[in-house]
Design an enzyme around this catalytic site. Structure first.
Site, mmCIF file in Angstrom:
data_model
loop_
_atom_site.group_PDB
_atom_site.id
_atom_site.type_symbol
_atom_site.label_atom_id
_atom_site.label_comp_id
_atom_site.label_asym_id
_atom_site.label_seq_id
_atom_site.Cartn_x
_atom_site.Cartn_y
_atom_site.Cartn_z
ATOM 1 N N ARG A 150 0.864 -1.180 0.000
ATOM 2 C CA ARG A 150 0.000 0.000 0.000
ATOM 3 C C ARG A 150 0.900 1.230 0.000
ATOM 4 N NH1 ARG A 150 -1.137 2.652 4.719
ATOM 5 N NH2 ARG A 150 -1.320 0.889 6.129
ATOM 6 N N HIS B 200 -3.570 4.291 4.928
ATOM 7 C CA HIS B 200 -4.572 3.235 5.110
ATOM 8 C C HIS B 200 -5.942 3.749 4.670
ATOM 9 C CE1 HIS B 200 -7.136 0.206 6.812
ATOM 10 N NE2 HIS B 200 -7.761 1.141 7.481
ATOM 11 N N TYR C 123 3.897 5.744 11.473
ATOM 12 C CA TYR C 123 4.212 4.363 11.829
ATOM 13 C C TYR C 123 5.094 3.611 10.818
ATOM 14 C CZ TYR C 123 0.044 3.610 8.891
ATOM 15 O OH TYR C 123 -0.861 3.640 7.856
#
Ligand SMILES: Cc1ncc(C[n+]2csc(CCOP(=O)(O)OP(=O)(O)O)c2C)c(N)n1
Length: 365
Positions: free
Chosen positions: A257, A261, A270
């Site tokens: 990805r 998200h 993160y």
């Protein structure tokens, strides 16, 4: 009373056909008609550009939260194997697959703008709406596949889900049931390495996710999910097997990805930028483009032409969507289609919402 090895006929393969430079392993190259190859490329470019446009629309406040799909466009290689009567059972990251299967771009926008109509499934295609609960749809696919088998049909149900979904009970129940009853289901895990902020390594201690199929005695294959030829080849094996009565298969499609998200989070919090950059170099569209240029199926002019064409297509869809949304969405519609008869607790919620909307209206007047 011996202690001895039980021999199991299992192995896990990784399939990769097209590398990052657009070079192909001739011995593995699937036999895909030239027109289909170009169609796949166009669908991937359309998905990329539309995804980018949706991000802008979200930032402008014109649509709500959505899950970008940037980097995962090679999924179209799998749905390309489906016939209209087959079932597509998507999660929220399958916009390219849905559009390939006839969902209109304006309907994608309608969904994210809060219009009920956006969740409508096409009349002539067996596509389920996107599943927001993680992993639930794997069970829906098994139910559909069970129905196909029961009626002695030749169709298949293809479910898509992420790496995070493989940690859900639903996933394991789905694989177990599918295998026990040998139903025509194809499970495609889009291992994009992250389940929101949880990395793949914290999701499962197994070396591959593909090997989870083995426990349920079904074929499991890991593919380079950024290689549309490999995705196509793997899906073809699985779909052909399912149609021929050979039961379910599990494909782990290793992809990434590239974006957030959903538009509600910030991946910089993160994950490291260097990781993302590594995957940018493995971009599924660029390598496919190099391959098609090398085969003479695309030229610099046709690449530019396709880019212009998809931009125009997106612009026209956006214009249609703008006209469709002149009237605000009616939040009451959310109660209309989930149940034939609403259960009492939802009836109560419906009434409460109606009272709140009426009160707001009175205030506004
Ligand atoms: C049953 C359930 N639990 C938690 C959530 C919240 N949630 C939404 S997306 C997500 C992560 C999903 O990760 P993955 O399955 O890898 O799919 P991806 O988003 O990476 O495509 C979570 C935990 C949810 N929607 N449903």
């Amino acid at each position: 009373m011996p202690r001895k090895e039980i021999e199991l006929p299992y192995r896990v393969e990784h399939l990769s056909i097209l590398n990052e430079n657009g070079e192909v392993d001739k011995s593995l190259e699937p036999d895909i008609p030239e027109s289909l190859l170009v169609k796949l490329y166009r669908a991937m470019v359309l998905s990329r550009k539309f995804d980018e446009r949706m991000l802008i629309l979200q930032r402008q406040g014109r649509i709500g939260t959505f899950a970008p799909i940037k980097g995962q466009e090679a999924q179209v290689g799998a749905v390309a194997l489906l016939e209209p009567g087959d079932w597509l059972v998507p999660s929220f990251r399958e916009m390219p697959a849905e559009v390939w299967r006839g969902k209109k771009l304006e309907n994608v926008l309608l969904l994210y703008a809060g219009y009920n109509e956006g969740g409508r499934t096409p009349d002539d295609l067996n596509n389920l709406p996107v599943s927001i609960p993680v992993g639930t749809q794997t069970l829906h696919a098994v139910g559909l596949a069970y129905g196909i088998k029961y009626r002695k049909g030749k169709n298949v149900a293809m479910a898509f889900f992420g790496d995070g979904a493989t940690s859900e009970g639903d996933f394991h129940e789905a694989l177990n049931f599918a295998s026990v009853f040998q139903v025509p289901a194809v499970f495609i895990c889009q291992n994009n390495h992250w389940a929101i902020s949880l990395p793949r390594a914290r999701q499962s201690h197994s070396k591959t996710l593909a090997q989870k199929a083995l426990a349920y005695d079904m074929p499991g294959l890991q593919v380079d999910g950024n290689d549309v030829l490999a995705v196509y080849a793997a899906a073809k094996e699985a779909v052909d097997r399912a149609r021929a009565g050979g039961g379910p298969s599990f494909i782990e499609s290793v992809t990434y990805r590239l974006s957030m998200h959903t538009t509600a989070d910030d991946p910089k919090k993160y994950r490291r930028e260097e990781e993302v950059e590594q995957w940018v170099r493995r971009d599924p569209i660029i390598r496919f483009e190099k391959y098609l240029l090398g085969r003479g199926l695309l030229s610099e002019e046709s690449v530019a032409g396709i880019a212009d064409e998809v931009q125009a297509e997106i612009k026209e869809a956006e214009e249609r969507w703008t006209r469709m949304t002149e009237k605000p969405a009616d939040p009451m519609e959310m109660f209309d289609h989930a149940y034939e008869e609403l259960p009492p607790y939802l009836l109560e919620q419906k009434e409460q919402l109606r009272r709140e909307l009426d009160a707001k209206q009175t205030e506004a007047n």
